[in-house]
Motif scaffolding. Structure first.
Motif, PDB file in Angstrom:
ATOM      1  N   GLY A 176       0.814  -1.200   0.000  1.00 26.69           N
ATOM      2  CA  GLY A 176       0.000   0.000   0.000  1.00 26.69           C
ATOM      3  C   GLY A 176       0.841   1.239   0.000  1.00 26.69           C
ATOM      4  N   MET A 177       0.328   2.260   0.631  1.00 29.46           N
ATOM      5  CA  MET A 177       1.044   3.518   0.723  1.00 29.46           C
ATOM      6  C   MET A 177       0.707   4.205   2.032  1.00 29.46           C
ATOM      7  SD  MET A 177      -0.886   6.400   0.378  1.00 29.46           S
ATOM      8  CE  MET A 177      -2.645   6.540   0.441  1.00 29.46           C
ATOM      9  N   ILE A 178       1.644   5.029   2.477  1.00 32.36           N
ATOM     10  CA  ILE A 178       1.477   5.911   3.629  1.00 32.36           C
ATOM     11  C   ILE A 178       1.865   7.282   3.109  1.00 32.36           C
ATOM     12  CG2 ILE A 178       2.216   6.437   5.992  1.00 32.36           C
ATOM     13  CD1 ILE A 178       1.046   3.628   5.890  1.00 32.36           C
ATOM     14  N   ASP A 179       1.172   8.325   3.509  1.00 27.91           N
ATOM     15  CA  ASP A 179       1.511   9.604   2.896  1.00 27.91           C
ATOM     16  C   ASP A 179       1.472  10.781   3.850  1.00 27.91           C
ATOM     17  OD1 ASP A 179      -1.172  11.366   2.370  1.00 27.91           O
ATOM     18  OD2 ASP A 179      -1.651   9.247   2.266  1.00 27.91           O
ATOM     19  N   LEU A 180       2.246  11.758   3.471  1.00 28.04           N
ATOM     20  CA  LEU A 180       2.130  13.143   3.922  1.00 28.04           C
ATOM     21  C   LEU A 180       2.035  13.920   2.623  1.00 28.04           C
ATOM     22  CD1 LEU A 180       4.966  13.562   6.577  1.00 28.04           C
ATOM     23  CD2 LEU A 180       2.524  13.428   7.012  1.00 28.04           C
ATOM     24  N   ARG A 181       1.098  14.807   2.522  1.00 22.69           N
ATOM     25  CA  ARG A 181       1.011  15.574   1.281  1.00 22.69           C
ATOM     26  C   ARG A 181       0.543  16.983   1.573  1.00 22.69           C
ATOM     27  NH1 ARG A 181      -3.106  11.830   0.939  1.00 22.69           N
ATOM     28  NH2 ARG A 181      -5.175  12.666   0.832  1.00 22.69           N
ATOM     29  N   LEU A 182       1.013  17.876   0.748  1.00 25.24           N
ATOM     30  CA  LEU A 182       0.608  19.273   0.839  1.00 25.24           C
ATOM     31  C   LEU A 182      -0.760  19.397   0.201  1.00 25.24           C
ATOM     32  CD1 LEU A 182       1.454  22.165   1.600  1.00 25.24           C
ATOM     33  CD2 LEU A 182       2.383  22.374  -0.709  1.00 25.24           C
ATOM     34  N   GLU A 183      -1.710  19.901   0.950  1.00 28.85           N
ATOM     35  CA  GLU A 183      -3.067  20.107   0.445  1.00 28.85           C
ATOM     36  C   GLU A 183      -3.327  21.602   0.351  1.00 28.85           C
ATOM     37  OE1 GLU A 183      -5.660  18.060  -0.423  1.00 28.85           O
ATOM     38  OE2 GLU A 183      -4.431  16.282  -0.191  1.00 28.85           O
TER      39      GLU A 183
ATOM     40  N   PRO B 166      -2.879  26.310   2.839  1.00 27.17           N
ATOM     41  CA  PRO B 166      -2.103  25.074   2.749  1.00 27.17           C
ATOM     42  C   PRO B 166      -1.987  24.369   4.092  1.00 27.17           C
ATOM     43  CG  PRO B 166      -0.665  26.985   2.613  1.00 27.17           C
ATOM     44  CD  PRO B 166      -2.076  27.496   2.639  1.00 27.17           C
ATOM     45  N   CYS B 167      -1.998  23.061   4.033  1.00 28.61           N
ATOM     46  CA  CYS B 167      -1.779  22.255   5.223  1.00 28.61           C
ATOM     47  C   CYS B 167      -1.124  20.956   4.789  1.00 28.61           C
ATOM     48  CB  CYS B 167      -3.076  21.990   5.971  1.00 28.61           C
ATOM     49  SG  CYS B 167      -4.216  20.871   5.137  1.00 28.61           S
ATOM     50  N   VAL B 168      -0.543  20.262   5.728  1.00 29.52           N
ATOM     51  CA  VAL B 168       0.004  18.942   5.443  1.00 29.52           C
ATOM     52  C   VAL B 168      -0.993  17.937   5.993  1.00 29.52           C
ATOM     53  CG1 VAL B 168       1.874  17.322   5.913  1.00 29.52           C
ATOM     54  CG2 VAL B 168       2.390  19.723   5.424  1.00 29.52           C
ATOM     55  N   GLU B 169      -1.406  17.037   5.111  1.00 35.24           N
ATOM     56  CA  GLU B 169      -2.388  16.014   5.468  1.00 35.24           C
ATOM     57  C   GLU B 169      -1.726  14.655   5.344  1.00 35.24           C
ATOM     58  OE1 GLU B 169      -5.663  13.112   4.547  1.00 35.24           O
ATOM     59  OE2 GLU B 169      -4.549  14.034   2.919  1.00 35.24           O
TER      60      GLU B 169
ATOM     61  N   ASP C 212       6.266  11.457  12.526  1.00 35.06           N
ATOM     62  CA  ASP C 212       7.553  11.854  13.111  1.00 35.06           C
ATOM     63  C   ASP C 212       8.445  12.504  12.052  1.00 35.06           C
ATOM     64  OD1 ASP C 212       6.722  10.821  15.546  1.00 35.06           O
ATOM     65  OD2 ASP C 212       7.894   8.974  15.356  1.00 35.06           O
ATOM     66  N   TRP C 213       8.487  11.919  10.860  1.00 38.17           N
ATOM     67  CA  TRP C 213       9.284  12.481   9.767  1.00 38.17           C
ATOM     68  C   TRP C 213       8.793  13.885   9.432  1.00 38.17           C
ATOM     69  CZ3 TRP C 213       8.764  14.682   5.063  1.00 38.17           C
ATOM     70  CH2 TRP C 213       9.900  14.775   4.263  1.00 38.17           C
ATOM     71  N   GLY C 214       7.479  14.051   9.375  1.00 31.45           N
ATOM     72  CA  GLY C 214       6.922  15.364   9.033  1.00 31.45           C
ATOM     73  C   GLY C 214       7.341  16.440  10.015  1.00 31.45           C
ATOM     74  N   PHE C 215       7.226  16.150  11.295  1.00 30.57           N
ATOM     75  CA  PHE C 215       7.602  17.160  12.287  1.00 30.57           C
ATOM     76  C   PHE C 215       9.112  17.384  12.330  1.00 30.57           C
ATOM     77  CE2 PHE C 215       3.343  16.400  14.386  1.00 30.57           C
ATOM     78  CZ  PHE C 215       2.843  17.646  14.017  1.00 30.57           C
TER      79      PHE C 215
ATOM     80  N   ASN D 183       3.496  23.229  12.187  1.00 36.69           N
ATOM     81  CA  ASN D 183       3.145  23.026  13.593  1.00 36.69           C
ATOM     82  C   ASN D 183       2.004  22.042  13.766  1.00 36.69           C
ATOM     83  OD1 ASN D 183       5.088  24.769  14.748  1.00 36.69           O
ATOM     84  ND2 ASN D 183       3.861  26.511  14.057  1.00 36.69           N
ATOM     85  N   GLU D 184       1.387  21.653  12.635  1.00 36.20           N
ATOM     86  CA  GLU D 184       0.218  20.788  12.694  1.00 36.20           C
ATOM     87  C   GLU D 184       0.189  19.906  11.451  1.00 36.20           C
ATOM     88  OE1 GLU D 184      -4.091  21.951  13.980  1.00 36.20           O
ATOM     89  OE2 GLU D 184      -3.819  22.563  11.888  1.00 36.20           O
ATOM     90  N   ILE D 185      -0.189  18.675  11.645  1.00 36.90           N
ATOM     91  CA  ILE D 185      -0.441  17.750  10.541  1.00 36.90           C
ATOM     92  C   ILE D 185      -1.844  17.206  10.753  1.00 36.90           C
ATOM     93  CG2 ILE D 185       0.224  15.572   9.453  1.00 36.90           C
ATOM     94  CD1 ILE D 185       3.137  16.250  10.228  1.00 36.90           C
ATOM     95  N   LEU D 186      -2.639  17.206   9.690  1.00 33.83           N
ATOM     96  CA  LEU D 186      -4.042  16.798   9.767  1.00 33.83           C
ATOM     97  C   LEU D 186      -4.258  15.444   9.105  1.00 33.83           C
ATOM     98  CD1 LEU D 186      -5.715  20.180   8.720  1.00 33.83           C
ATOM     99  CD2 LEU D 186      -5.246  19.345  11.031  1.00 33.83           C
TER     100      LEU D 186
END
Length: 177
Positions: A73-80, A87-90, A114-117, A123-126
């Protein structure tokens, strides 16, 4: 690349396309995501993902099992970007049915968070999902995300009577990690 106890999160390779298309074409996976994708749409998604990884350094990562090299599968962080532009990171995850229920989503999502921060100036990931997707909400809670009911929304691309229209939002804040 991100490594966990059981996973390697990395850019997609050409040899991953068939497995990823099978995951995207499975209604037991795709129905939570607004519908299944055929092979062409799945390949297009891989192309866009890899372009974003090349440009940003992150996006959807293929979730490969360390034990056997199988992409599950996949795991993601993406700019929305939203309307109005905010903009936010989801973050999110999509796993093959056979890989579900083993803690892999939690393990991969925790590592991505953890990688994102550690690597992004946020300051926030949604994360958000349909209000009926209790399995994903459980993952969100296990990785320390908290519900943010003030941000819950009706998905604009789903019909008013669609059973997955209502979405709940969870947030992880840097100060709480």
């Amino acid at each position: 690349m991100i490594e966990t106890e059981r996973l390697i999160l990395r850019a997609f390779r050409d040899e991953d396309r068939e497995a990823f298309a099978a995951i995207n074409g499975d209604p037991r996976v795709g129905d939570w995501l607004g519908g299944v994708r055929d092979r062409a749409a799945s390949d297009d998604l891989v192309d866009r993902i890899n372009a974003n990884i090349a440009r940003l350094g992150y996006d959807f990562w293929a979730a490969e099992l360390k034990a056997d090299g199988v992409v599950v599968g996949m795991i993601d962080l993406r700019l929305e970007l939203h309307d109005p532009p905010a903009p936010c990171v989801e973050m999110g995850w999509r796993l093959a049915v056979g890989a579900q229920g083993q803690g892999l989503a939690t393990e991969g999502a925790r590592a991505a968070l953890d990688w994102g921060f550690a690597n992004l100036d946020v300051n926030e990931i949604l994360a958000w999902t349909a209000d009926s997707n209790v399995a994903s909400q459980a993952v969100m809670r296990r990785i320390g995300m908290m519900p943010d009911p003030s941000c819950d929304f009706d998905h604009p691309r789903l019909a008013e009577d669609h059973p997955l229209r209502r979405h709940v939002v969870f947030a992880a804040r840097r100060s709480a990690i």
